[in-house]
Design a protein around this motif. Structure first.
Motif, PDB file in Angstrom:
ATOM      1  N   TYR A  15      -9.390   3.698   1.236  1.00  0.00           N
ATOM      2  CA  TYR A  15      -9.352   4.307   2.562  1.00  0.00           C
ATOM      3  C   TYR A  15      -8.143   5.242   2.700  1.00  0.00           C
ATOM      4  O   TYR A  15      -8.231   6.310   3.314  1.00  0.00           O
ATOM      5  N   ALA A  16      -7.032   4.827   2.102  1.00  0.00           N
ATOM      6  CA  ALA A  16      -5.845   5.679   2.152  1.00  0.00           C
ATOM      7  C   ALA A  16      -6.068   6.978   1.389  1.00  0.00           C
ATOM      8  O   ALA A  16      -5.606   8.046   1.811  1.00  0.00           O
ATOM      9  N   ARG A  17      -6.778   6.901   0.271  1.00  0.00           N
ATOM     10  CA  ARG A  17      -7.059   8.121  -0.496  1.00  0.00           C
ATOM     11  C   ARG A  17      -7.953   9.075   0.302  1.00  0.00           C
ATOM     12  O   ARG A  17      -7.768  10.295   0.260  1.00  0.00           O
ATOM     13  N   VAL A  18      -8.925   8.510   1.007  1.00  0.00           N
ATOM     14  CA  VAL A  18      -9.767   9.341   1.876  1.00  0.00           C
ATOM     15  C   VAL A  18      -8.909   9.975   2.968  1.00  0.00           C
ATOM     16  O   VAL A  18      -9.073  11.153   3.309  1.00  0.00           O
ATOM     17  N   LEU A  20       0.835  -1.205   0.000  1.00  0.00           N
ATOM     18  CA  LEU A  20       0.000   0.000   0.000  1.00  0.00           C
ATOM     19  C   LEU A  20       0.872   1.258   0.000  1.00  0.00           C
ATOM     20  O   LEU A  20       0.612   2.197  -0.771  1.00  0.00           O
ATOM     21  N   LEU A  21       1.874   1.295   0.851  1.00  0.00           N
ATOM     22  CA  LEU A  21       2.765   2.450   0.907  1.00  0.00           C
ATOM     23  C   LEU A  21       3.434   2.681  -0.446  1.00  0.00           C
ATOM     24  O   LEU A  21       3.585   3.826  -0.888  1.00  0.00           O
ATOM     25  N   GLN A  22       3.811   1.597  -1.096  1.00  0.00           N
ATOM     26  CA  GLN A  22       4.430   1.705  -2.417  1.00  0.00           C
ATOM     27  C   GLN A  22       3.444   2.278  -3.430  1.00  0.00           C
ATOM     28  O   GLN A  22       3.810   3.141  -4.240  1.00  0.00           O
ATOM     29  N   ARG A  23       2.200   1.820  -3.393  1.00  0.00           N
ATOM     30  CA  ARG A  23       1.176   2.345  -4.311  1.00  0.00           C
ATOM     31  C   ARG A  23       0.959   3.836  -4.098  1.00  0.00           C
ATOM     32  O   ARG A  23       0.737   4.584  -5.052  1.00  0.00           O
ATOM     33  N   LEU A  24       1.022   4.257  -2.840  1.00  0.00           N
ATOM     34  CA  LEU A  24       0.764   5.653  -2.499  1.00  0.00           C
ATOM     35  C   LEU A  24       1.977   6.551  -2.745  1.00  0.00           C
ATOM     36  O   LEU A  24       1.836   7.771  -2.800  1.00  0.00           O
ATOM     37  N   GLY A  25       3.161   5.930  -2.836  1.00  0.00           N
ATOM     38  CA  GLY A  25       4.375   6.722  -2.953  1.00  0.00           C
ATOM     39  C   GLY A  25       4.821   7.298  -1.626  1.00  0.00           C
ATOM     40  O   GLY A  25       5.549   8.304  -1.584  1.00  0.00           O
ATOM     41  N   TRP A  26       4.401   6.662  -0.528  1.00  0.00           N
ATOM     42  CA  TRP A  26       4.792   7.103   0.814  1.00  0.00           C
ATOM     43  C   TRP A  26       6.064   6.382   1.226  1.00  0.00           C
ATOM     44  O   TRP A  26       6.315   5.248   0.794  1.00  0.00           O
ATOM     45  N   PRO A  27       6.892   6.996   2.085  1.00  0.00           N
ATOM     46  CA  PRO A  27       8.149   6.360   2.504  1.00  0.00           C
ATOM     47  C   PRO A  27       7.916   5.034   3.221  1.00  0.00           C
ATOM     48  O   PRO A  27       6.992   4.894   4.024  1.00  0.00           O
ATOM     49  N   MET A  28       8.780   4.055   2.931  1.00  0.00           N
ATOM     50  CA  MET A  28       8.690   2.762   3.591  1.00  0.00           C
ATOM     51  C   MET A  28       8.980   2.872   5.089  1.00  0.00           C
ATOM     52  O   MET A  28       8.618   1.990   5.860  1.00  0.00           O
ATOM     53  N   ALA A  29       9.629   3.961   5.487  1.00  0.00           N
ATOM     54  CA  ALA A  29       9.906   4.162   6.911  1.00  0.00           C
ATOM     55  C   ALA A  29       8.614   4.232   7.724  1.00  0.00           C
ATOM     56  O   ALA A  29       8.607   3.935   8.927  1.00  0.00           O
ATOM     57  N   HIS A  30       7.521   4.614   7.058  1.00  0.00           N
ATOM     58  CA  HIS A  30       6.236   4.672   7.763  1.00  0.00           C
ATOM     59  C   HIS A  30       5.816   3.295   8.288  1.00  0.00           C
ATOM     60  O   HIS A  30       5.036   3.206   9.238  1.00  0.00           O
ATOM     61  N   LEU A  31       6.323   2.257   7.685  1.00  0.00           N
ATOM     62  CA  LEU A  31       5.919   0.906   8.074  1.00  0.00           C
ATOM     63  C   LEU A  31       6.255   0.618   9.535  1.00  0.00           C
ATOM     64  O   LEU A  31       5.515  -0.100  10.217  1.00  0.00           O
ATOM     65  N   SER A  77       6.681   3.044  11.861  1.00  0.00           N
ATOM     66  CA  SER A  77       6.210   4.115  12.738  1.00  0.00           C
ATOM     67  C   SER A  77       5.067   3.587  13.595  1.00  0.00           C
ATOM     68  O   SER A  77       4.466   2.552  13.275  1.00  0.00           O
ATOM     69  N   PRO A  78       4.725   4.261  14.689  1.00  0.00           N
ATOM     70  CA  PRO A  78       3.589   3.804  15.501  1.00  0.00           C
ATOM     71  C   PRO A  78       2.296   3.631  14.712  1.00  0.00           C
ATOM     72  O   PRO A  78       1.629   2.596  14.839  1.00  0.00           O
ATOM     73  N   PRO A  79       1.907   4.595  13.839  1.00  0.00           N
ATOM     74  CA  PRO A  79       0.684   4.356  13.051  1.00  0.00           C
ATOM     75  C   PRO A  79       0.837   3.194  12.082  1.00  0.00           C
ATOM     76  O   PRO A  79      -0.119   2.443  11.846  1.00  0.00           O
ATOM     77  N   GLY A  80       2.025   3.055  11.493  1.00  0.00           N
ATOM     78  CA  GLY A  80       2.237   1.949  10.570  1.00  0.00           C
ATOM     79  C   GLY A  80       2.126   0.599  11.255  1.00  0.00           C
ATOM     80  O   GLY A  80       1.505  -0.340  10.739  1.00  0.00           O
ATOM     81  N   GLN A  81       2.709   0.491  12.440  1.00  0.00           N
ATOM     82  CA  GLN A  81       2.624  -0.745  13.204  1.00  0.00           C
ATOM     83  C   GLN A  81       1.182  -1.035  13.608  1.00  0.00           C
ATOM     84  O   GLN A  81       0.737  -2.192  13.601  1.00  0.00           O
ATOM     85  N   ALA A  82       0.447   0.036  13.976  1.00  0.00           N
ATOM     86  CA  ALA A  82      -0.956  -0.151  14.349  1.00  0.00           C
ATOM     87  C   ALA A  82      -1.768  -0.636  13.154  1.00  0.00           C
ATOM     88  O   ALA A  82      -2.661  -1.478  13.297  1.00  0.00           O
TER      89      ALA A  82
END
Length: 217
Positions: A156-159, A115-126, A128-133
Motif C-alpha cells: 500500500y505504501a508503494r502505491v 514500515l518507515l524504515q523499510r521505505l527509507g522515510w524519516p522517522m519524524a513522520h511517525l 506527524s498527523p498522518p503518521g499518528q492517523a
C-alpha cells in the motif's frame, strides 16, 4: 470584478463570500468606495480553494483558516508550505467498535516505524498527523482481528508513493509557487475520494479476474 461577478464566476453566493471575508478566509478586495470593492483572479482562485476545504472536505472554518495561513506564509519553503498546509487537514478517524488498547497502539506504532524504515522515510513522520492517523488505524485493524504488520502495509505504501509522484507531477502544470501550494491543498481534499473510488473499482475488476465474471460462467 465586482462582488456580483465574483459570485457568478465562482458559484459562491454573495452572502457566503461576505462570510468568508469576515472570517479572514478571503483577502479583502481593493476598496472603491465605502460600500464597494473590486476583486481579481486571485480571489476567484482562493474561493475555489476555500470551497474545496469547507464544502467538499467538510473542514471547520477555524481549521481552514490555519491551512490558508500556511499557504500564505512566504517565510516557509515551498516544501514546508505544502507539508504544513496538507498536514493541517484533519485525518479521517478509523472505524472501530472500541478503543484500541495501549498494547495494540504500541504494537501498531512499532509496525508503522518498521514500515518507515523499510521505505527509507524519516522517522519524524511517525509523530506527524498522518503518521499518528496510520498508527490509530493499524491499531483499530488489529483490535478487529485484522493485524497489519510492516510487510502487509508495504504494498500500500508503494502505491501511495506512485500516487504522490502523480500528485507532484500534476502540480508542475501550475506556474507560480502560490498556485502550486493552493492546488496541493485542494487536491489533497479532492483526490482522496477519487483514490477511494478507483480502489473499489479496481477491487471489482481484480475479483472478476480471479473468479470470473458472471457472464463467463
Amino acid at each position: 470584478m465586482r462582488l456580483a461577478e465574483l459570485s457568478a464566476r465562482s458559484g459562491v453566493s454573495t452572502a457566503t463570500i461576505k462570510f468568508y471575508l469576515r472570517e479572514g478566509l478571503l483577502p479583502p478586495g481593493r476598496r472603491l468606495s465605502a460600500t464597494q470593492a473590486e476583486y481579481d483572479e486571485t480571489h476567484l482562485r482562493r474561493l475555489r480553494l476555500v470551497r474545496a476545504l469547507i464544502q467538499v472536505g467538510g473542514i471547520p472554518v477555524a481549521t481552514a483558516r490555519e491551512v490558508l495561513a500556511a499557504v500564505d506564509d512566504e517565510h516557509l519553503t515551498r516544501h514546508d508550505r505544502l507539508g504544513v498546509a496538507a498536514w493541517a487537514i484533519p485525518q479521517p478517524a478509523p472505524a472501530r467498535t472500541r478503543e484500541a488498547t495501549a498494547e495494540e497502539t504500541a504494537a501498531a506504532r512499532t509496525q508503522v516505524a518498521a514500515l518507515l524504515q523499510r521505505l527509507g522515510w524519516p522517522m519524524a513522520h511517525l509523530d506527524s498527523p498522518p503518521g499518528q492517523a496510520l498508527v490509530r488505524t493499524v491499531a483499530a485493524l488489529a483490535g478487529l482481528g485484522y493485524p497489519h504488520d510492516a510487510e502487509r502495509l508495504l504494498p500500500y505504501a508503494r502505491v501511495a508513493e506512485r500516487a504522490a509522484e502523480a500528485d507532484l507531477d500534476l502540480l508542475e502544470h501550475f506556474t507560480s509557487e502560490e498556485e502550486q501550494v493552493e492546488a496541493s491543498v485542494a487536491l489533497t481534499v479532492l483526490h482522496e475520494p477519487v483514490l477511494l473510488a478507483l480502489r473499489r473499482l479496481a477491487q471489482a475488476e481484480e475479483s472478476a479476474r480471479r473468479t470470473g465474471r458472471p457472464e463467463d460462467r
